[in-house]
Each structure stands twice: as structure tokens, then as C-alpha cells.
Design an enzyme around this catalytic site. Structure first.
Site, PDB file in Angstrom:
ATOM      1  N   ASP A  13      45.955   7.108 -50.326  1.00 26.87           N
ATOM      2  CA  ASP A  13      45.889   8.033 -49.186  1.00 26.87           C
ATOM      3  C   ASP A  13      46.290   7.310 -47.905  1.00 26.87           C
ATOM      4  O   ASP A  13      45.464   7.011 -47.035  1.00 26.87           O
ATOM      5  CB  ASP A  13      44.487   8.628 -49.072  1.00 26.87           C
ATOM      6  CG  ASP A  13      44.134   9.495 -50.276  1.00 26.87           C
ATOM      7  OD1 ASP A  13      45.054  10.094 -50.862  1.00 26.87           O
ATOM      8  OD2 ASP A  13      42.944   9.563 -50.638  1.00 26.87           O
ATOM      9  N   LYS A  35      47.215   7.456 -57.630  1.00 25.46           N
ATOM     10  CA  LYS A  35      47.337   8.862 -57.258  1.00 25.46           C
ATOM     11  C   LYS A  35      48.067   8.955 -55.924  1.00 25.46           C
ATOM     12  O   LYS A  35      47.643   8.352 -54.937  1.00 25.46           O
ATOM     13  CB  LYS A  35      45.959   9.519 -57.142  1.00 25.46           C
ATOM     14  CG  LYS A  35      46.034  11.025 -56.824  1.00 25.46           C
ATOM     15  CD  LYS A  35      44.654  11.642 -56.769  1.00 25.46           C
ATOM     16  CE  LYS A  35      43.935  11.382 -55.474  1.00 25.46           C
ATOM     17  NZ  LYS A  35      44.500  12.158 -54.327  1.00 25.46           N
ATOM     18  N   ASP A  62      49.542  14.300 -56.971  1.00 26.01           N
ATOM     19  CA  ASP A  62      48.483  15.266 -56.638  1.00 26.01           C
ATOM     20  C   ASP A  62      48.937  16.182 -55.500  1.00 26.01           C
ATOM     21  O   ASP A  62      48.579  15.968 -54.344  1.00 26.01           O
ATOM     22  CB  ASP A  62      47.230  14.473 -56.252  1.00 26.01           C
ATOM     23  CG  ASP A  62      46.070  15.348 -55.822  1.00 26.01           C
ATOM     24  OD1 ASP A  62      46.041  16.537 -56.206  1.00 26.01           O
ATOM     25  OD2 ASP A  62      45.188  14.840 -55.098  1.00 26.01           O
ATOM     26  N   LEU A  63      49.721  17.208 -55.843  1.00 25.53           N
ATOM     27  CA  LEU A  63      50.248  18.126 -54.825  1.00 25.53           C
ATOM     28  C   LEU A  63      49.631  19.514 -54.891  1.00 25.53           C
ATOM     29  O   LEU A  63      49.924  20.366 -54.051  1.00 25.53           O
ATOM     30  CB  LEU A  63      51.782  18.221 -54.941  1.00 25.53           C
ATOM     31  CG  LEU A  63      52.534  16.902 -54.748  1.00 25.53           C
ATOM     32  CD1 LEU A  63      54.036  17.134 -54.828  1.00 25.53           C
ATOM     33  CD2 LEU A  63      52.164  16.234 -53.427  1.00 25.53           C
ATOM     34  N   LYS A  64      48.805  19.781 -55.901  1.00 26.84           N
ATOM     35  CA  LYS A  64      48.015  21.024 -55.979  1.00 26.84           C
ATOM     36  C   LYS A  64      48.871  22.278 -55.759  1.00 26.84           C
ATOM     37  O   LYS A  64      48.592  23.096 -54.875  1.00 26.84           O
ATOM     38  CB  LYS A  64      46.872  20.990 -54.973  1.00 26.84           C
ATOM     39  CG  LYS A  64      45.898  19.830 -55.158  1.00 26.84           C
ATOM     40  CD  LYS A  64      44.774  19.898 -54.136  1.00 26.84           C
ATOM     41  CE  LYS A  64      43.789  18.757 -54.315  1.00 26.84           C
ATOM     42  NZ  LYS A  64      44.365  17.445 -53.915  1.00 26.84           N
ATOM     43  N   ASP A  67      51.234  28.906 -55.898  1.00 26.65           N
ATOM     44  CA  ASP A  67      52.236  29.823 -55.366  1.00 26.65           C
ATOM     45  C   ASP A  67      52.526  30.885 -56.417  1.00 26.65           C
ATOM     46  O   ASP A  67      51.887  30.917 -57.474  1.00 26.65           O
ATOM     47  CB  ASP A  67      53.511  29.059 -54.986  1.00 26.65           C
ATOM     48  CG  ASP A  67      54.188  29.628 -53.740  1.00 26.65           C
ATOM     49  OD1 ASP A  67      54.427  30.854 -53.718  1.00 26.65           O
ATOM     50  OD2 ASP A  67      54.463  28.853 -52.809  1.00 26.65           O
ATOM     51  N   THR A 125      35.912  19.108 -54.345  1.00 27.89           N
ATOM     52  CA  THR A 125      34.601  18.472 -54.242  1.00 27.89           C
ATOM     53  C   THR A 125      33.993  18.622 -52.845  1.00 27.89           C
ATOM     54  O   THR A 125      32.844  18.245 -52.620  1.00 27.89           O
ATOM     55  CB  THR A 125      34.669  16.980 -54.612  1.00 27.89           C
ATOM     56  OG1 THR A 125      35.753  16.364 -53.918  1.00 27.89           O
ATOM     57  CG2 THR A 125      34.872  16.813 -56.104  1.00 27.89           C
ATOM     58  N   ARG A 217      39.077   4.928 -50.721  1.00 27.23           N
ATOM     59  CA  ARG A 217      38.805   3.955 -49.677  1.00 27.23           C
ATOM     60  C   ARG A 217      38.020   2.724 -50.125  1.00 27.23           C
ATOM     61  O   ARG A 217      38.211   1.638 -49.580  1.00 27.23           O
ATOM     62  CB  ARG A 217      38.078   4.650 -48.524  1.00 27.23           C
ATOM     63  CG  ARG A 217      38.992   5.535 -47.688  1.00 27.23           C
ATOM     64  CD  ARG A 217      38.231   6.492 -46.801  1.00 27.23           C
ATOM     65  NE  ARG A 217      37.669   7.596 -47.569  1.00 27.23           N
ATOM     66  CZ  ARG A 217      37.133   8.692 -47.025  1.00 27.23           C
ATOM     67  NH1 ARG A 217      37.054   8.790 -45.715  1.00 27.23           N
ATOM     68  NH2 ARG A 217      36.665   9.661 -47.782  1.00 27.23           N
TER      69      ARG A 217
END
Length: 241
Positions: A13, A35, A62-64, A67, A125, A217
């Protein structure tokens, strides 16, 4: 499942290639899954995904996707060409969208290559009971909703779901032991929970039956990410299934 290292996903991230690459270099040789989420993908693009794959890392992109079915099909057809190992959609997009996403992956996977695993997001989550009932207007408990979404994902041809580790036993009961569970919301002891609510430690997640755990993190912000990862792996050795 494979080695413990292959079941831990490090969430890259980061806002740019420079920071992500620094972390990738420090994790070299660990055998860990990585990821790549929206922030890094939107900043760095598909070429960086190819670069990470060339370094030998398995990649969960991880683009979720969420559509209309035809757009989901096209998106997955394009993503399959990157030869990543796992991609995901929102189960809330419905059966036709999920079936179209799988079709797109099958069409886009190069000949001789393995189709990426297709995973469905049940509930984030960060979702609380109040948010589910009052804001999203979905009745029942979070656990009931996650189990229902997991069954829909399985019936739509998906390989597994993203869910909190706390919901893994319900998912395995509803969908069978081989239906994969990818679990964010992992916080080693002493780590800040951040904006996630349904969380566990890495050890608790594996004892609950999670197939993959996602950690960000606690590894990526450490002074020595490889050392932080090694420490987490060592604590997990007793949880191997």
C-alpha cells in the site's frame, strides 16, 4: 496449502513505485505473496505489475471489480494478460457479473498459463453491524451476510472469498474446506487496528482456518521488512495445517 511464506500476503500500500520497489527489494528471496491494491496500481499501472511478477513474486491484484457484467468481463480479460495469480470482484455485483468475470479471465489467460484465482469480496473489514443495517440497508448480522455472499460466490464459479478471519469457520462450513479464504484485518499483537474493525492476530487467523492472510503496515513500515516478516512467520510455525 503451500509453505507458510506463500500464505502470507504483504500489502504494498504505497503511493508510488519508488517506495514500493524499496520494500520489494528488501523482501527479495522471502518467497512471500504480494498484494497490489488500488493506490499503487493507479499510480504505477500494469507495467509495474509485470515488473513485480518478473521478480518472482506471486501477485494478488486487489482491484475489487464491481460493474455491469460486460464491463467486468472485459476488465478481467485485460487483467488476465498480466498473468497475476489472484484477482477479485465484489460479490455484491451479483451472479451474472461474477460469472462474466470468470469468463473474462478464461478468455484472457494466455495459452499454457494458469488462470488467476478469482476471489469475491464479501463485506469489507471496515464494515460494522450498524453500517450494514442502517447505511447499506442489509438486514441480519455481518456473519449471516458474509456466509450468504460466500455461498453465492461459490455457486457463481469463484475460487474463494475475501472476509474477516472471524468469519472463516462460517465460510468453510457453508462452502466446504477447499473454498479459499483470503483474510485482511490482520494485526500482530501491539499493532494499531487503524480503520478496520473485524480483526485478529496472524496466529488467530490461521487457527480459524484462513488460507491466506494479508498484512500491510506491520511489515511494510518496519525498519527491516524482511526481518519483520521472518518474525511473523516464526510465530506461525505452530499453526501450519
Amino acid at each position: 496449502m503451500g509453505k507458510m511464506e506463500e500464505r502470507v500476503m504483504v500489502a504494498l500500500d504505497f503511493p508510488n513505485i519508488t517506495e514500493a520497489s524499496r520494500c520489494i527489494e528488501m523482501l527479495s528471496g522471502t518467497g512471500v505473496y504480494v498484494k497490489i491494491g488500488m493506490q499503487l496500481y493507479y499510480a504505477a499501472g500494469p507495467d509495474y505489475v509485470r515488473h513485480v511478477k518478473e521478480q518472482g513474486y506471486p501477485v494478488f491484484l486487489d482491484l475489487k471489480v464491481h460493474d455491469i457484467p460486460n464491463t467486468a468481463l472485459g476488465a478481467m480479460q485485460s487483467l488476465a494478460g498480466l498473468e497475476v495469480d489472484m484477482v477479485n470482484v465484489h460479490v455484491a455485483g451479483g451472479r451474472k457479473m461474477m460469472e462474466a468475470a470468470r469468463e473474462g479471465l478464461e478468455k484472457g489467460t494466455p495459452s499454457g498459463s494458469k488462470r488467476p484465482l478469482l476471489i469475491g469480496v464479501t463485506q469489507l473489514t471496515s464494515t460494522t453491524q450498524q453500517m450494514l443495517n442502517e447505511e447499506l440497508q442489509i438486514q441480519g448480522t455481518v456473519e449471516e451476510t458474509v456466509a450468504r455472499y460466500a455461498r453465492l460466490a461459490r455457486d457463481s464459479g469463484l475460487d474463494g472469498v475475501v472476509a474477516s478471519p472471524l468469519e472463516v469457520p462460517l465460510i468453510k462450513e457453508a462452502c466446504g474446506p477447499h473454498f479459499l479464504t483470503v483474510t485482511p484485518g490482520i494485526r500482530p499483537v501491539g499493532a494499531d487496528a487503524g480503520d478496520q474493525h473485524r480483526i485478529t492476530t496472524p496466529e488467530q487467523a490461521f487457527r480459524l482456518g484462513a488460507d491466506y492472510i494479508v498484512i500491510g503496515r506491520a511489515i511494510t513500515k518496519a525498519d527491516n521488512p524482511a526481518q519483520a516478516l521472518h518474525h511473523i512467520i516464526q510465530t506461525l510455525r505452530g499453526c501450519e495445517q
